[in-house]
Write a protein that holds these residues in place. Structure first.
Motif, mmCIF file in Angstrom:
data_model
loop_
_atom_site.group_PDB
_atom_site.id
_atom_site.type_symbol
_atom_site.label_atom_id
_atom_site.label_comp_id
_atom_site.label_asym_id
_atom_site.label_seq_id
_atom_site.Cartn_x
_atom_site.Cartn_y
_atom_site.Cartn_z
ATOM 1 N N ALA A 177 0.632 -1.001 0.176
ATOM 2 C CA ALA A 177 -0.321 0.043 -0.001
ATOM 3 C C ALA A 177 0.616 1.366 0.528
ATOM 4 N N ALA A 178 2.124 1.364 0.564
ATOM 5 C CA ALA A 178 2.991 2.089 0.175
ATOM 6 C C ALA A 178 4.239 2.184 0.777
ATOM 7 N N ASN A 179 5.004 2.233 0.791
ATOM 8 C CA ASN A 179 7.139 1.530 1.455
ATOM 9 C C ASN A 179 7.277 3.427 1.819
ATOM 10 N N ALA B 284 -10.315 -4.490 11.808
ATOM 11 C CA ALA B 284 -11.162 -4.187 11.255
ATOM 12 C C ALA B 284 -12.356 -4.359 10.942
ATOM 13 N N LEU B 285 -12.314 -5.071 9.658
ATOM 14 C CA LEU B 285 -13.376 -5.537 9.286
ATOM 15 C C LEU B 285 -13.968 -6.347 9.477
ATOM 16 N N ARG B 286 -13.659 -7.033 10.643
ATOM 17 C CA ARG B 286 -14.023 -7.995 11.617
ATOM 18 C C ARG B 286 -15.423 -7.430 11.927
ATOM 19 N N LEU B 287 -15.618 -6.370 12.432
ATOM 20 C CA LEU B 287 -16.301 -5.542 12.623
ATOM 21 C C LEU B 287 -17.506 -4.717 12.277
ATOM 22 N N THR B 288 -18.976 -5.157 12.430
ATOM 23 C CA THR B 288 -19.682 -4.822 11.247
ATOM 24 C C THR B 288 -20.274 -3.133 11.450
ATOM 25 N N GLU B 289 -20.015 -2.637 12.811
ATOM 26 C CA GLU B 289 -19.760 -0.630 12.518
ATOM 27 C C GLU B 289 -18.474 -0.585 11.669
ATOM 28 N N GLY B 290 -17.181 -1.193 10.873
ATOM 29 C CA GLY B 290 -16.384 -1.068 10.776
ATOM 30 C C GLY B 290 -15.903 0.011 11.238
ATOM 31 N N PHE B 291 -15.080 0.563 11.296
ATOM 32 C CA PHE B 291 -14.114 2.041 11.356
ATOM 33 C C PHE B 291 -14.148 3.642 10.823
ATOM 34 N N HIS B 292 -13.754 4.174 11.523
ATOM 35 C CA HIS B 292 -13.693 5.661 11.205
ATOM 36 C C HIS B 292 -12.372 5.725 10.213
ATOM 37 N N PRO B 293 -12.600 6.540 9.540
ATOM 38 C CA PRO B 293 -11.388 6.190 8.131
ATOM 39 C C PRO B 293 -10.371 6.721 8.990
ATOM 40 N N SER B 294 -9.938 7.946 9.353
ATOM 41 C CA SER B 294 -9.114 8.782 10.522
ATOM 42 C C SER B 294 -8.419 7.395 10.695
ATOM 43 N N LEU B 295 -8.747 6.214 11.493
ATOM 44 C CA LEU B 295 -8.349 5.425 12.669
ATOM 45 C C LEU B 295 -6.985 4.707 11.798
ATOM 46 N N PHE B 296 -7.386 4.145 10.723
ATOM 47 C CA PHE B 296 -6.168 3.804 9.183
ATOM 48 C C PHE B 296 -5.299 4.227 10.157
ATOM 49 N N GLU B 297 -5.054 5.536 9.172
ATOM 50 C CA GLU B 297 -3.570 6.149 9.864
ATOM 51 C C GLU B 297 -2.662 6.420 11.006
ATOM 52 N N ALA B 298 -4.093 6.280 12.100
ATOM 53 C CA ALA B 298 -3.569 6.241 13.395
ATOM 54 C C ALA B 298 -2.902 5.186 13.745
ATOM 55 N N ARG B 299 -3.517 4.287 13.028
ATOM 56 C CA ARG B 299 -2.883 2.429 12.960
ATOM 57 C C ARG B 299 -1.703 2.033 12.280
ATOM 58 N N THR B 300 -1.478 2.503 11.270
ATOM 59 C CA THR B 300 -0.418 1.461 10.085
ATOM 60 C C THR B 300 0.753 3.043 10.116
ATOM 61 N N ALA B 301 0.241 4.400 9.675
ATOM 62 C CA ALA B 301 0.905 4.998 9.926
ATOM 63 C C ALA B 301 1.374 5.664 8.228
ATOM 64 N N GLN B 302 0.131 5.432 7.405
ATOM 65 C CA GLN B 302 0.287 5.533 6.238
ATOM 66 C C GLN B 302 -1.521 6.643 5.553
ATOM 67 N N PRO B 303 -0.769 7.023 4.733
ATOM 68 C CA PRO B 303 -2.576 7.572 4.161
ATOM 69 C C PRO B 303 -3.971 6.310 3.941
#
Length: 401
Positions: A13-15, A337-356
């Motif tokens: 996804a990014a390098n 995160a995709l195991r969760l019925t409600e999914g996740f807030h988009p900002s959480l992706f960058e917070a947990r992966t340090a990638q946009p």
């Protein structure tokens, strides 16, 4: 229905040249107790038959030493939950659990309102300890019922019977406001009516939380070597749909693939896993995932209890340690995160992966076009189709080897 995830290589996804995590995820503590009275034929967890006794005093001391050795990696971070898993943690005495929780409070920043869960066996001896576990500080019990049917319990190799299961569920409700009952369906010779009968019995005890899993034949288990005859796939799918419908009617939300809870009664420890939070694992075979300022670290303790105790004495509790590749973080995040019925807030992706999030936007859009994913400014979540075919959805973020 979700299937076993095949092995693929993560699609980069990014390098980035380097990662920078600006905020630490919530931190949980997992404590593994590796002994069981008897190894179940379907179990692929790190568990070992206990024999007549377990080395409780030595193991408690080892767990405390293990935590002490890991403190430099978690300085200043509050611990939001503790989970005693196994194996069968209820083989430990309430006094041992009390000593461990006291040590966690003294050594780590255990939050005053931390959720503290202990997995327990419905066997008579373990059930007699429930009041002691509650006094020790455990505030949530997870009971491995699996079935309330004697025939099916025997087929699963469980050491308890239906009467013991019912008594343990009653005691769990008497001593714990928050408790979970584990049920399995798709058992050898099981009908849909029998699966729903198990569920009705479970509901009669008014648990705050239920976990409902389909029996699967895992590699390196006795069932994998000598497979029993299981209900065919369409019948298991019908069981799953009937279970979900009955629990929805009873007021339980299916907030994660196999987890159902009354409002505001989700398992906080497991939610932290699904949101790709951090966890320190201590005990034989325990795994850790720890986010440092510039990397994500994974660890595994020595698996066999004797090897773990020997290496603790030598000051080396960790058997394996590696850094998660930056390119693998997006998939690892989504796999949880995709195991969760409600999914996740988009900002959480960058917070947990340090990638946009833009790094995986093409795959997200493609999954949306296939009806597997719902994309919005406040939420990214699997659709009903995406939940049924979770591995198909996840494969969109992978590349074949």
């Amino acid at each position: 229905m979700a299937r076993t995830i095949p092995i693929f290589t993560a699609k980069p996804a990014a390098n980035p040249a380097s990662l920078e995590f600006r905020v630490s995820p919530p931190l949980a503590l997992y404590v593994h107790v590796p002994w069981c009275v008897q190894k179940c034929p379907y179990c692929d967890f790190n568990s070992h038959e206990a024999g007549e006794t377990i080395p409780e005093r030595e193991y408690v001391a080892a767990l405390i030493a293990d935590l002490q050795s890991a403190l430099p990696l978690i300085w200043g971070r509050p611990v939001v939950s503790v989970f005693f898993g196994g194996g069968t943690p209820s083989l430990l005495s309430p006094e041992a659990i009390d000593e461990l929780i006291a040590a966690f409070r003294a050594l780590a920043m255990l939050a005053p309102d931390a959720e503290i869960t202990l997995e327990a066996n419905p066997g008579t001896i373990e059930a007699e300890k429930f009041a002691g576990f509650r006094r020790a500080g455990v505030n949530r019990l997870s009971l491995g019922i699996q079935s309330f049917n004697d025939e099916h319990l025997k087929a699963l190799g469980r050491i308890h019977g239906a009467a013991e299961a019912k008594r343990a569920a009653h005691l769990a409700g008497a001593h714990f406001d928050a408790f979970n009952l584990d049920l399995m369906y798709g058992l050898p010779g099981q009908t849909q009516e029998q699966a729903l009968s198990d569920l009705e019995t479970a509901l009669s005890f008014s648990p705050a939380h239920l976990s409902c899993y389909q029996l699967t034949l895992e590699p390196n288990t006795r069932f994998a070597a000598f497979p029993p005859e299981l209900p065919e796939g369409d019948l298991c799918a019908d069981m799953q749909e009937a279970i979900e419908a009955r629990l929805a009617a009873a007021g339980y939300a299916n907030y994660e693939t196999s987890a159902f809870a009354r409002p505001d009664r989700q398992c906080r420890h497991n939610l932290n896993y699904w949101y790709f939070g951090d966890y320190l694992g201590i005990g034989a075979g325990a795994h850790s995932k720890l986010t440092l300022h510039d990397r994500v670290l994974r660890q595994m303790r020595w698996k066999h209890p004797k090897a773990y105790l020997d290496n603790i004495r030598g000051g080396q509790p960790v058997q394996e340690e590696n850094q998660v590749a930056a390119a693998s973080l997006p998939f690892e995040f989504l796999m949880n995160a995709l195991r969760l019925t409600e999914g996740f807030h988009p900002s959480l992706f960058e917070a947990r992966t340090a990638q946009p999030l833009s790094a995986i936007l093409p795959q997200l859009k493609a999954a949306e076009a296939e009806g597997l994913l719902a994309l919005g400014p406040e939420r990214i979540a699997p659709t009903e189709k995406g939940r049924r075919f979770l591995n198909v959805l996840l494969e969109r973020f992978l590349a074949d080897e």
